[in-house]
Design an enzyme around this catalytic site. Structure first.
Site: not given
Ligand code: ARG
Length: 474
Positions: A167, A288, A294, A301
């Site tokens: 979970h 970024s 970043k 992704e």
């Protein structure tokens, strides 16, 4: 000898134009043409044609001179295609007619005789199967490389403790090596599915002709042998019409991409500073344009995103097939782009993962800290009490109270003094601290397939042996 196909050469018209009163509409021509994408089948188309021609000559359907002219012509065409000099034409509709037209220009009537006892229907089915077979071999080689990378990394981290989740809540300590080997296993089944698909796809449709077989005394087994097929498709209607091998491949591909997508999702999570479990080499991340701090995990992704398109191709192929009456229908021309794109996506994704995985750097301290912060060894304490005679349900309750107390104090279970721990049960003694450490916990999980470092090392050895066997079997 059958009469040659009279109109093959007829200017801007197709192979069947004698029956038609007007040329095909320009838009229709563009709509129906597949040469823009099926030209990637050229090498397989030529191989299939040569095997067919040799068989025709062997059966006395084609003369030795015609066969020689066809072989010479095909050698030239191969060369023209390889060097980019081949003049692909939309007028010739698809890869098959483009090559046949050029062959006829080079070899004259011999070129026109090649299509004896054959149809584009069995021709294209053969080409696609040959293509898919080669594609699967390439995919399997990259998949094996990725498996090896995972096994190597798993071995390095056989004893590296991290939280195991259910979970997405910290559940029990596991080792990073064990976690990585879970993906090795998934990929192992993917390899099995692909090999299975290859086996079923590796049958020769050629000789089915348009749909009913042919009146010429052809030798399909000979063609099958020459092209490396395991046998022939037994039913001519089935041979030209079903694309289940493409669907099966897309299904195996979709499952494989789902596995890579799950791995990607984990890498993405692990890379957020909130987890901070792993770092990827900079070359697999991007910055970024606005937020200087970043490092974006673009590769995982995109892999996660590309799983979507492969799943889409599976749906497309299933839908393409579902309403088709026997035998061949032009719908089937639509099998190629999804199939090609699925192959390309798999090859790219596997190649980049196989290169990226060795560069994964684990932050062992962050993994360990997360394990401790999550009371991951609570089950171990319960098991400890059970071993000392307490029924499991009572142990569960006792430990729940201990966790609550520790949480209230903002400390881990192992940080509670013995006296405080013993207050929850007189069964708790000095030896409790061995089971409260993540290392002690994982070391105790020695059941077959468990996370104990010793088990992980055994699993690594088994995986290495399996990979070596797979290598030798190929
Ligand atoms: N380009 C066609 C395809 O991809 C080849 C077969 C055409 N057959 C036909 N009867 N029109 O399926």
């Amino acid at each position: 000898m059958p009469p040659p196909e009279e109109n093959l050469h007829a200017g801007t018209q197709g192979a069947w134009s004698g029956r038609f009163a007007e040329p095909v509409d320009e838009r229709v021509k563009r709509y129906t043409a597949s040469v823009g994408f099926d030209r990637r089948l050229a090498a397989f188309d030529i191989a299939g044609s040569l095997a067919h021609a040799r068989m025709l000559a062997g059966a006395g359907i084609l003369s030795a001179e015609d066969l020689a002219a066809i072989e010479r012509g095909m050698a030239t065409i191969r060369e023209e295609i390889a060097s980019g000099r081949f003049a692909w034409s939309l007028d010739a509709e698809d890869v098959h007619l483009n090559i046949e037209r050029r062959l006829t220009a080079l070899a004259g009537d011999a070129g026109k005789r090649l299509h004896t006892a054959r149809s584009r229907n069995d021709q294209v089915a053969t080409d696609v199967r040959l293509y898919l077979r080669a594609a699967i071999d390439e995919i399997l080689a990259l998949l094996r490389a990725l498996q090896r990378a995972l096994v190597d990394l798993a071995e390095r981290h056989a004893g590296t403790v991290m939280p195991g989740f259910t979970h997405l809540q910290v559940a029990q300590p596991v080792t990073f090596g064990h976690h990585l080997l879970a993906y090795y296993e998934m990929l192992e089944r993917d390899a099995g599915r692909l090999a299975d698909c290859r086996r079923r796809a590796n049958r020769l449709p050629l000789g089915a002709a348009a749909l009913a077989g042919t009146s010429f005394p052809i030798d399909r087994e000979r063609v099958a042998r020459e092209l490396g097929f395991d046998g022939v498709c037994e039913n001519s209607l089935d041979a030209v019409s079903d694309r289940d091998f493409a669907i099966e491949f897309a299904a195996a591909a979709a499952i494989l991409m789902v596995h890579l997508s799950r791995f990607s999702e984990e890498l993405i999570l692990w890379m957020t500073p909130a987890f901070g479990f792993v770092r990827l080499p900079d070359r697999y991340t991007t910055g970024s344009s606005i937020m200087p701090q970043k490092k974006n995990p673009d590769v995982p992704e995109l892999a996660r995103g590309k799983a979507g398109r492969v799943i889409g191709h599976l749906m497309g192929l299933l839908t393409l097939m579902k309403g088709q009456p026997l035998a061949y229908n032009k719908d089937n021309q639509e099998d190629k782009e999804p199939l090609f794109d699925t192959v390309d996506t798999l090859l790219d994704t596997l190649a980049i993962f196989a290169e990226m995985v060795p560069g994964i750097e684990a932050d062992e301290r962050a993994m360990r800290a997360a394990t401790e912060a999550g009371y991951a060894t609570a089950t171990d304490l319960a098991d400890y009490l059970v071993r000392k005679g307490m029924p499991f349900r009572d142990a569960h309750e006792t430990v729940a109270r201990a966790v609550r107390a520790a949480e209230g104090l903002g400390v881990g279970l192992a940080e509670l003094p013995l006296a405080e721990l013993a207050a929850f049960s007189p069964l708790i003694g000095e030896d409790v601290f061995a089971v409260l450490s993540p290392e002690g916990s994982v070391a105790s999980r020695t059941s077959r397939g468990g996370t104990a470092p010793a088990e992980v090392r055994k699993a690594v050895a088994r995986a290495r042996a399996a990979l070596a066997a797979a290598e030798a079997g190929r």
